[in-house]
Motif scaffolding. Structure first.
Motif, PDB file in Angstrom:
ATOM      1  N   UNK A 102      45.492  12.876   8.443  1.00  0.00           N
ATOM      2  CA  UNK A 102      44.384  12.331   9.230  1.00  0.00           C
ATOM      3  C   UNK A 102      43.090  12.458   8.441  1.00  0.00           C
ATOM      4  N   UNK A 103      42.446  11.317   8.217  1.00  0.00           N
ATOM      5  CA  UNK A 103      41.180  11.312   7.489  1.00  0.00           C
ATOM      6  C   UNK A 103      40.024  11.315   8.473  1.00  0.00           C
ATOM      7  N   UNK A 104      39.239  12.398   8.427  1.00  0.00           N
ATOM      8  CA  UNK A 104      38.080  12.530   9.311  1.00  0.00           C
ATOM      9  C   UNK A 104      36.834  12.215   8.491  1.00  0.00           C
ATOM     10  N   UNK A 105      36.162  11.151   8.862  1.00  0.00           N
ATOM     11  CA  UNK A 105      35.034  10.670   8.058  1.00  0.00           C
ATOM     12  C   UNK A 105      33.772  11.483   8.350  1.00  0.00           C
ATOM     13  N   UNK A 106      33.138  11.962   7.266  1.00  0.00           N
ATOM     14  CA  UNK A 106      31.861  12.671   7.403  1.00  0.00           C
ATOM     15  C   UNK A 106      30.683  11.711   7.263  1.00  0.00           C
ATOM     16  N   UNK A 107      30.830  10.748   6.348  1.00  0.00           N
ATOM     17  CA  UNK A 107      29.734   9.812   6.137  1.00  0.00           C
ATOM     18  C   UNK A 107      30.011   8.937   4.944  1.00  0.00           C
ATOM     19  N   UNK A 108      29.141   7.952   4.747  1.00  0.00           N
ATOM     20  CA  UNK A 108      29.331   7.068   3.601  1.00  0.00           C
ATOM     21  C   UNK A 108      28.054   7.012   2.779  1.00  0.00           C
ATOM     22  N   UNK A 109      28.252   7.153   1.473  1.00  0.00           N
ATOM     23  CA  UNK A 109      27.176   7.141   0.479  1.00  0.00           C
ATOM     24  C   UNK A 109      27.195   5.744  -0.148  1.00  0.00           C
ATOM     25  N   UNK A 110      26.035   5.090  -0.212  1.00  0.00           N
ATOM     26  CA  UNK A 110      25.994   3.722  -0.720  1.00  0.00           C
ATOM     27  C   UNK A 110      25.298   3.680  -2.072  1.00  0.00           C
ATOM     28  N   UNK A 111      25.978   3.090  -3.056  1.00  0.00           N
ATOM     29  CA  UNK A 111      25.403   2.908  -4.395  1.00  0.00           C
ATOM     30  C   UNK A 111      25.226   1.418  -4.625  1.00  0.00           C
ATOM     31  N   UNK A 112      24.139   1.059  -5.286  1.00  0.00           N
ATOM     32  CA  UNK A 112      23.877  -0.367  -5.411  1.00  0.00           C
ATOM     33  C   UNK A 112      22.986  -0.659  -6.596  1.00  0.00           C
ATOM     34  N   UNK A 113      23.380  -1.614  -7.430  1.00  0.00           N
ATOM     35  CA  UNK A 113      22.398  -2.253  -8.306  1.00  0.00           C
ATOM     36  C   UNK A 113      22.521  -3.754  -8.113  1.00  0.00           C
ATOM     37  N   UNK A 114      21.781  -4.539  -8.923  1.00  0.00           N
ATOM     38  CA  UNK A 114      21.680  -5.967  -8.621  1.00  0.00           C
ATOM     39  C   UNK A 114      23.050  -6.627  -8.476  1.00  0.00           C
ATOM     40  N   UNK A 115      24.022  -6.215  -9.287  1.00  0.00           N
ATOM     41  CA  UNK A 115      25.289  -6.948  -9.287  1.00  0.00           C
ATOM     42  C   UNK A 115      26.489  -6.082  -8.895  1.00  0.00           C
ATOM     43  N   UNK A 116      26.251  -4.965  -8.232  1.00  0.00           N
ATOM     44  CA  UNK A 116      27.372  -4.150  -7.770  1.00  0.00           C
ATOM     45  C   UNK A 116      26.954  -3.336  -6.559  1.00  0.00           C
ATOM     46  N   UNK A 117      27.919  -3.101  -5.685  1.00  0.00           N
ATOM     47  CA  UNK A 117      27.679  -2.167  -4.588  1.00  0.00           C
ATOM     48  C   UNK A 117      28.934  -1.322  -4.430  1.00  0.00           C
ATOM     49  N   UNK A 118      28.749  -0.030  -4.194  1.00  0.00           N
ATOM     50  CA  UNK A 118      29.884   0.856  -3.970  1.00  0.00           C
ATOM     51  C   UNK A 118      29.657   1.641  -2.682  1.00  0.00           C
ATOM     52  N   UNK A 119      30.680   1.615  -1.825  1.00  0.00           N
ATOM     53  CA  UNK A 119      30.634   2.380  -0.585  1.00  0.00           C
ATOM     54  C   UNK A 119      31.563   3.545  -0.779  1.00  0.00           C
ATOM     55  N   UNK A 120      31.014   4.732  -0.819  1.00  0.00           N
ATOM     56  CA  UNK A 120      31.829   5.913  -1.088  1.00  0.00           C
ATOM     57  C   UNK A 120      31.861   6.793   0.162  1.00  0.00           C
ATOM     58  N   UNK A 121      33.054   6.871   0.743  1.00  0.00           N
ATOM     59  CA  UNK A 121      33.240   7.615   1.979  1.00  0.00           C
ATOM     60  C   UNK A 121      33.575   9.068   1.639  1.00  0.00           C
ATOM     61  N   UNK A 122      32.901  10.000   2.295  1.00  0.00           N
ATOM     62  CA  UNK A 122      33.249  11.414   2.169  1.00  0.00           C
ATOM     63  C   UNK A 122      33.945  11.836   3.454  1.00  0.00           C
ATOM     64  N   UNK A 123      35.030  12.585   3.318  1.00  0.00           N
ATOM     65  CA  UNK A 123      35.734  12.994   4.517  1.00  0.00           C
ATOM     66  C   UNK A 123      36.583  14.231   4.304  1.00  0.00           C
ATOM     67  N   UNK A 124      37.166  14.676   5.399  1.00  0.00           N
ATOM     68  CA  UNK A 124      38.089  15.806   5.354  1.00  0.00           C
ATOM     69  C   UNK A 124      39.473  15.258   5.670  1.00  0.00           C
ATOM     70  N   UNK A 125      40.442  15.569   4.810  1.00  0.00           N
ATOM     71  CA  UNK A 125      41.801  15.117   5.054  1.00  0.00           C
ATOM     72  C   UNK A 125      42.641  16.272   5.568  1.00  0.00           C
TER      73      UNK A 125
END
Lengths: 465, 168
Positions: free
Chosen positions: A225-248
């Protein structure tokens, strides 16, 4: 995080950090003016950097590289050696800082287990990338002009087309765009000296043959079970990354683990704000879990030794609604944290989830935990979510990432509980993953039109002719 | 440039995660899908009002302020005369100001824009040459980003590029 933990972190500035960073700064300043025109001071800085490794296995190589570069015969291997030295110093700083943080939080961390490297098969392209990086170093940031920036265009385009080379491609693209926007750099008042040296060093090491292998192999598969703590967003002009932090929580019991999972998508500069959530559309279960604040049941999901789940939406199904603050309060303390891969040992890559409560917000937006103050990075709140500096300033509880930059610790908020008109509300960076929920933002989005759809239409009409 | 410090830190030069280029402002893309400040020019692509598969490539060169406009098939724009820019160039500059803010565009072009004036009316360079084919191929490259598949392998390098809501 408690006041006592933060106090401990404050009191224990690890020995040697300052000295190591001084050596790094010396090297970084040499890059500003270029290695082709080293002043005496900059030559001494390179020699000092190499000297720090005198008693290590790379001591001889580092010393030779410094001598060659200082004498003006600058070859790629010498630059790679010095970049390696700079990386090792920052790796040591990272280790010291993370050990302090772990000790303060009482967080236990797994040991690094190296996987078998695999060949990456983009030799010529990476060679072109290395040549461009060497040219940058020889020229120095101050001398970079449009022609030198544009010289990377073809390499970046070709690297982007190879899925295994997304890391160097995205990094070089971000660096080149930044340099392009700053041209002519010679007339800039101030330069982001540490930042550009970080990006340059990292790019050069990533572009070595085998520079990113070994860390990219799935170490095992996880279910639970993945319990989501939050999502960190990284972004420059031509890329975006959604990085989820959680407890498994592993299926069948066993110790809970801190994990991350990411989706990164290519984009263009005019896709900003909540529109970025349209890009990872292949992962609807992940997005709806973020938007609905639900857990996810995962089955046999590959996980890297770095603690990164390699997301596969088909291996996940929606779980029950989860209170992220309760998860942070109950599960963070006992969860096993992942080891950092060798190349990811850098202070900028410290992003440890914590829960902070019982604070007063100071006038400059920091959190005062009863006498000990934690700086808060409100510039780092993404435009794609509902978190605003105002909400953070009115908050009473915060889930965030502990970061270290510019010589100090700071908190990057991912979610807050705040009192608004005697009502307690919650805001998470991932709340708008299925589209904005704030009527004002919905209206603004509708007015602006669908950027992704417009550009897809143009691409469909013009690109395949 | 953004020269402000994250709270509690010492020196901007010694920060790794500082935003250097502010994100652009959202704008409607239908009329002018592509605008950029690159290679010493403000350049972009303007969709034709009459033919859905035709676009105009328009550009203004920094410092000299010469301008040009032609179709993607390299035919000169009919609305362009030596003395005044066409409606495509006008649209390009309007959208550029929306996207980047007047300050950034004017600084890049090294143009003096008096209070309340439109940028386009301050550019008096006349017709000049411009590599329309190259600008158009940059637009195609721009569109090609949307064709790239996403990846679920982490990209640690993106930690150096935190998302921000700061628009200056």
């Amino acid at each position: 995080m408690l006041a006592a933990q933060l106090t401990r972190l404050r009191d224990g500035e690890p020995a040697g950090v300052e000295e190591a960073l001084e050596l790094v700064t010396g090297f970084d300043e040499a890059l500003v003016h270029g290695l082709a025109r080293l002043s005496e001071q900059h030559a001494a800085a390179l020699t000092a950097l190499a000297g720090a490794f005198a008693l290590t296995p790379i001591g001889e190589g580092a010393a030779e590289a410094a001598v060659k570069v200082v004498s003006g015969s600058i070859a790629e291997e010498h630059l790679t050696m010095l970049a390696g030295g700079r990386t090792a110093l920052l790796g040591a700083v990272h280790d010291a800082l993370l050990a302090e943080l772990d000790a303060a939080l009482g967080r236990e961390r797994a040991a690094w287990q190296a996987a078998q490297p695999e060949a990456d098969g983009a030799g010529n392209l990476l060679g072109a990338a290395r040549s461009w990086l060497c040219e940058l170093a020889i020229t120095g940031w101050r001398g970079v002009d449009h022609d030198l920036v544009s010289a990377s265009d073809q390499t970046v385009e070709a690297l982007l087309a190879v899925p295994e080379q997304r890391r160097p491609a995205v990094l070089l693209d971000g660096l080149a765009a930044e340099l392009r926007a700053c041209c002519p750099i010679g007339t800039m008042e101030r330069l982001p000296v540490r930042r550009w040296a970080d990006l340059w060093t990292r790019a050069l090491l990533l572009a070595r043959a085998g520079g990113q292998s070994g860390e990219r192999v799935a170490a095992e598969r996880l279910s639970g079970r993945l319990l989501i703590l939050g999502v960190d967003v990284h972004e420059h002009a031509t890329a975006v990354q959604l990085q989820v932090h959680g407890v498994l929580e592993p299926a069948g019991g066993g110790r809970a683990r801190l994990v991350r999972t990411s989706v990164a998508a290519a984009k263009v500069d005019t896709i900003v704000g909540p529109a970025v959530w349209k890009l990872p559309h292949r992962h609807p279960r992940l997005l709806s879990a973020l938007a609905g604040r639900r857990s996810l049941e995962i089955t046999d999901m590959p996980v890297l030794a770095s603690g990164d789940l390699v997301w596969d939406d088909d291996r996940a199904r929606a779980g029950a609604p989860v209170d992220a603050f309760a998860v942070a309060r109950v599960s963070l303390a006992g969860a096993l944290a992942p080891a950092a891969p060798p190349l990811d040992r850098h202070p900028v890559l410290i992003a440890e989830p914590v829960l902070v409560a019982d604070y007063k917000v100071t006038r400059d937006g920091s959190f005062d935990l009863g006498g000990v103050v934690l700086a808060v990075d409100t510039d780092g709140l993404p435009a794609c979510g509902p978190l605003t500096p105002k909400l953070v300033a009115g908050s009473s509880e915060c889930i965030g990432l502990m970061r270290w930059d510019g010589g100090g610790w700071l908190l990057q908020p991912l979610a807050v509980r705040a009192k608004v008109k005697s009502e307690t509300i919650e805001a998470h960076t991932g709340d708008w993953a299925m589209g904005p929920t704030d009527p004002k933002v919905v209206k603004a989005e509708a007015r602006a039109g669908d950027a992704v759809a417009v550009l897809r239409e143009r691409a469909g009409r013009l690109l395949r002719r | 440039m953004i020269d402000c410090l994250p709270a509690g830190t010492a020196v901007w030069e010694q920060c790794g995660r500082v935003p250097v280029v502010p994100p652009v402002r959202p704008r409607k893309l239908a009329k002018v899908p592509f605008v950029e400040l690159a290679d010493g020019r403000l350049q972009g692509v303007v969709s034709s009002g009459s033919d859905i598969s035709r676009v105009y490539v328009s550009s203004v060169t920094a410092a000299t302020h010469t301008y040009s406009c032609s179709t993607n098939n390299n035919r000169p724009c009919g609305g362009l005369s030596g003395s005044s820019p066409c409606k495509h160039l006008r649209a390009l500059t309007v959208e550029a100001v929306l996207q980047y803010g007047l300050d950034r565009v004017a600084r890049y072009l090294r143009a003096e824009v008096s209070e309340g004036a439109d940028l386009i009316d301050c550019l008096r360079g006349g017709l000049g040459p411009a590599p329309a084919a190259m600008v158009f191929s940059r637009f195609l490259r721009h569109l090609a980003y949307l064709e790239l598949p996403d990846t679920t392998m982490p990209i640690p390098e993106l930690h150096w590029f935190p998302a921000t809501r700061m628009v200056r």
